[in-house]
Design a protein around this motif. Structure first.
Motif, PDB file in Angstrom:
ATOM      1  N   LEU A 124       0.851  -1.225   0.112  1.00 62.00           N
ATOM      2  CA  LEU A 124       0.093   0.105   0.029  1.00 62.00           C
ATOM      3  C   LEU A 124       0.922   1.332   0.005  1.00 62.00           C
ATOM      4  O   LEU A 124       0.422   2.474  -0.623  1.00 62.00           O
ATOM      5  N   ARG A 125       1.987   1.129   0.690  1.00 60.21           N
ATOM      6  CA  ARG A 125       3.039   2.249   0.749  1.00 60.21           C
ATOM      7  C   ARG A 125       3.337   2.609  -0.498  1.00 60.21           C
ATOM      8  O   ARG A 125       3.529   4.106  -0.768  1.00 60.21           O
ATOM      9  N   GLY A 126       3.407   1.803  -1.651  1.00 54.50           N
ATOM     10  CA  GLY A 126       3.998   1.978  -2.875  1.00 54.50           C
ATOM     11  C   GLY A 126       3.072   2.302  -3.952  1.00 54.50           C
ATOM     12  O   GLY A 126       3.589   2.539  -5.179  1.00 54.50           O
ATOM     13  N   LEU A 127       1.685   2.150  -3.561  1.00 52.48           N
ATOM     14  CA  LEU A 127       0.892   2.284  -4.525  1.00 52.48           C
ATOM     15  C   LEU A 127       0.563   3.918  -5.111  1.00 52.48           C
ATOM     16  O   LEU A 127       0.107   4.677  -4.186  1.00 52.48           O
ATOM     17  N   PRO A 128       0.800   4.082  -6.297  1.00 48.66           N
ATOM     18  CA  PRO A 128       0.246   5.417  -6.635  1.00 48.66           C
ATOM     19  C   PRO A 128      -1.328   5.658  -6.953  1.00 48.66           C
ATOM     20  O   PRO A 128      -1.728   4.667  -7.477  1.00 48.66           O
ATOM     21  N   GLY A 129      -1.692   6.788  -6.578  1.00 57.39           N
ATOM     22  CA  GLY A 129      -3.293   6.904  -6.850  1.00 57.39           C
ATOM     23  C   GLY A 129      -4.139   6.128  -5.844  1.00 57.39           C
ATOM     24  O   GLY A 129      -3.631   5.673  -4.926  1.00 57.39           O
ATOM     25  N   HIS A 145      -7.516  -1.415  -0.783  1.00 55.70           N
ATOM     26  CA  HIS A 145      -8.424   0.071  -1.060  1.00 55.70           C
ATOM     27  C   HIS A 145      -7.343   1.093  -0.953  1.00 55.70           C
ATOM     28  O   HIS A 145      -7.291   1.912   0.053  1.00 55.70           O
ATOM     29  N   ALA A 146      -6.528   1.479  -2.048  1.00 61.86           N
ATOM     30  CA  ALA A 146      -5.624   2.488  -1.930  1.00 61.86           C
ATOM     31  C   ALA A 146      -6.255   3.717  -1.807  1.00 61.86           C
ATOM     32  O   ALA A 146      -7.441   3.964  -2.527  1.00 61.86           O
ATOM     33  N   GLY A 147      -5.900   4.574  -0.782  1.00 58.29           N
ATOM     34  CA  GLY A 147      -6.361   5.901  -0.724  1.00 58.29           C
ATOM     35  C   GLY A 147      -7.907   6.077   0.140  1.00 58.29           C
ATOM     36  O   GLY A 147      -8.369   6.997   0.345  1.00 58.29           O
ATOM     37  N   ALA A 148      -8.228   4.829   0.750  1.00 61.22           N
ATOM     38  CA  ALA A 148      -9.485   4.771   1.442  1.00 61.22           C
ATOM     39  C   ALA A 148      -9.289   5.772   2.510  1.00 61.22           C
ATOM     40  O   ALA A 148      -8.308   5.687   3.323  1.00 61.22           O
ATOM     41  N   GLN A 149     -10.469   6.520   2.769  1.00 62.18           N
ATOM     42  CA  GLN A 149     -10.478   7.356   3.933  1.00 62.18           C
ATOM     43  C   GLN A 149     -11.277   6.917   5.149  1.00 62.18           C
ATOM     44  O   GLN A 149     -11.239   7.139   6.189  1.00 62.18           O
ATOM     45  N   GLU A 162     -14.718  -5.671 -10.292  1.00 62.22           N
ATOM     46  CA  GLU A 162     -13.502  -5.454 -11.120  1.00 62.22           C
ATOM     47  C   GLU A 162     -12.545  -4.508 -10.626  1.00 62.22           C
ATOM     48  O   GLU A 162     -12.757  -3.354 -10.290  1.00 62.22           O
ATOM     49  N   PRO A 163     -11.354  -4.682 -10.241  1.00 63.52           N
ATOM     50  CA  PRO A 163     -10.273  -4.017  -9.762  1.00 63.52           C
ATOM     51  C   PRO A 163      -9.820  -2.827 -10.722  1.00 63.52           C
ATOM     52  O   PRO A 163      -9.665  -3.029 -11.813  1.00 63.52           O
ATOM     53  N   ASP A 164      -9.272  -1.978 -10.335  1.00 61.03           N
ATOM     54  CA  ASP A 164      -8.607  -0.891 -11.140  1.00 61.03           C
ATOM     55  C   ASP A 164      -7.373  -1.440 -11.366  1.00 61.03           C
ATOM     56  O   ASP A 164      -6.667  -0.711 -12.368  1.00 61.03           O
ATOM     57  N   ALA A 165      -6.633  -2.099 -10.728  1.00 61.15           N
ATOM     58  CA  ALA A 165      -5.506  -2.644 -11.152  1.00 61.15           C
ATOM     59  C   ALA A 165      -5.395  -3.874 -10.569  1.00 61.15           C
ATOM     60  O   ALA A 165      -6.023  -4.214  -9.429  1.00 61.15           O
ATOM     61  N   ARG A 166      -4.790  -5.001 -11.166  1.00 56.23           N
ATOM     62  CA  ARG A 166      -4.092  -6.466 -10.755  1.00 56.23           C
ATOM     63  C   ARG A 166      -2.955  -6.500 -10.914  1.00 56.23           C
ATOM     64  O   ARG A 166      -2.182  -6.484 -11.841  1.00 56.23           O
ATOM     65  N   GLY A 199      -7.429   1.172 -14.549  1.00 57.93           N
ATOM     66  CA  GLY A 199      -7.546   2.223 -13.474  1.00 57.93           C
ATOM     67  C   GLY A 199      -6.458   3.115 -13.279  1.00 57.93           C
ATOM     68  O   GLY A 199      -5.287   2.762 -13.772  1.00 57.93           O
ATOM     69  N   LEU A 200      -6.562   4.200 -12.376  1.00 54.19           N
ATOM     70  CA  LEU A 200      -5.532   4.963 -12.248  1.00 54.19           C
ATOM     71  C   LEU A 200      -4.141   4.454 -11.522  1.00 54.19           C
ATOM     72  O   LEU A 200      -2.940   4.670 -12.231  1.00 54.19           O
ATOM     73  N   PRO A 201      -4.488   3.324 -10.572  1.00 55.27           N
ATOM     74  CA  PRO A 201      -3.059   2.867 -10.006  1.00 55.27           C
ATOM     75  C   PRO A 201      -2.372   1.939 -11.185  1.00 55.27           C
ATOM     76  O   PRO A 201      -1.197   2.035 -11.227  1.00 55.27           O
TER      77      PRO A 201
END
Length: 208
Positions: A124-129, A145-149, A162-166, A199-201
């Motif tokens: 998670l630390r290295g995921l952009p977006g 869930h990258a960037g989840a608040q 469907e994921p934004d990235a696999r 997706g963005l990531p």
């Protein structure tokens, strides 16, 4: 429920350790960042903790406002534990602790347990977006869930939609990322991580 011990020092770091400094507490937080968990699931993913110790820590964490306990509606009818907003605010603490501990990780010892989702926070630390990312390892599949608040930070099994990235990578590459020897974008550029998705990531990793 054990009485809270205190360092009796007027220092915010000491006060924080009064609450989360006991053995197993932060690792329970790590597990609950995946969302509500049953006691049996927590015990299974915390090898080495006794049932008495886990029950005691969960009671302490509920008393200190880090977790809540609730009963699922039928047909589940089981109790689950989940983080409060204050408990979830420990995510950056765990991330910083993980970064600091990279030098201590070394090679996996024969006695070391491993779960696929324990690699969630280092990745998670290295995921952009931001977005939903599925990760496939030899040890198993989990999603981030990258960037989840709010809500879960990661979860076991394939992505629910469907994921934004696999991402597909081997355990050696994941361990190298965990030890700080490389990071996710570098591993992608070196061909050690396969990235698919629109997706963005996914786009950010392919362009990094």
């Amino acid at each position: 429920m054990s009485p809270r011990r205190s360092y009796d020092q007027y220092c915010s770091a000491a006060r924080a350790l009064d609450v989360v400094g006991d053995r197993w507490t932060l690792l329970i937080v790590r597990e609950l960042l995946a969302g509500p968990r049953r006691y049996t699931d927590l015990h299974a993913d915390l090898p080495g903790v006794s049932t008495d110790m886990l029950a005691s820590r969960l009671k302490d964490m509920e008393r200190d406002g880090l977790t809540t306990r609730r009963r699922l509606p039928p047909p589940g009818a089981a109790y689950v534990y989940e983080l409060t907003a204050r408990g979830r605010a420990l995510l950056p603490v765990l991330q910083a602790l993980g970064t600091w501990g990279e030098a201590e990780l070394g090679e996996r010892r024969p006695t070391d347990a491993v779960r696929a989702h324990w690699f969630a926070l280092p990745l998670l630390r290295g995921l952009p977006g931001e977005g939903l990312v599925e990760v496939r390892l030899e040890e198993g599949t989990f999603h981030l869930h990258a960037g989840a608040q709010d809500g879960p930070v990661y979860g076991d099994g394939p992505a629910p939609t469907e994921p934004d990235a696999r991402l597909v990578l081997d355990s050696a590459t994941c361990a190298a990322i965990g030890r700080g020897e490389t990071n996710l974008p570098e591993a992608v550029r070196a061909g050690r991580v396969s990235v698919t998705g629109d997706g963005l990531p996914a786009k950010a990793l392919r362009e990094a």
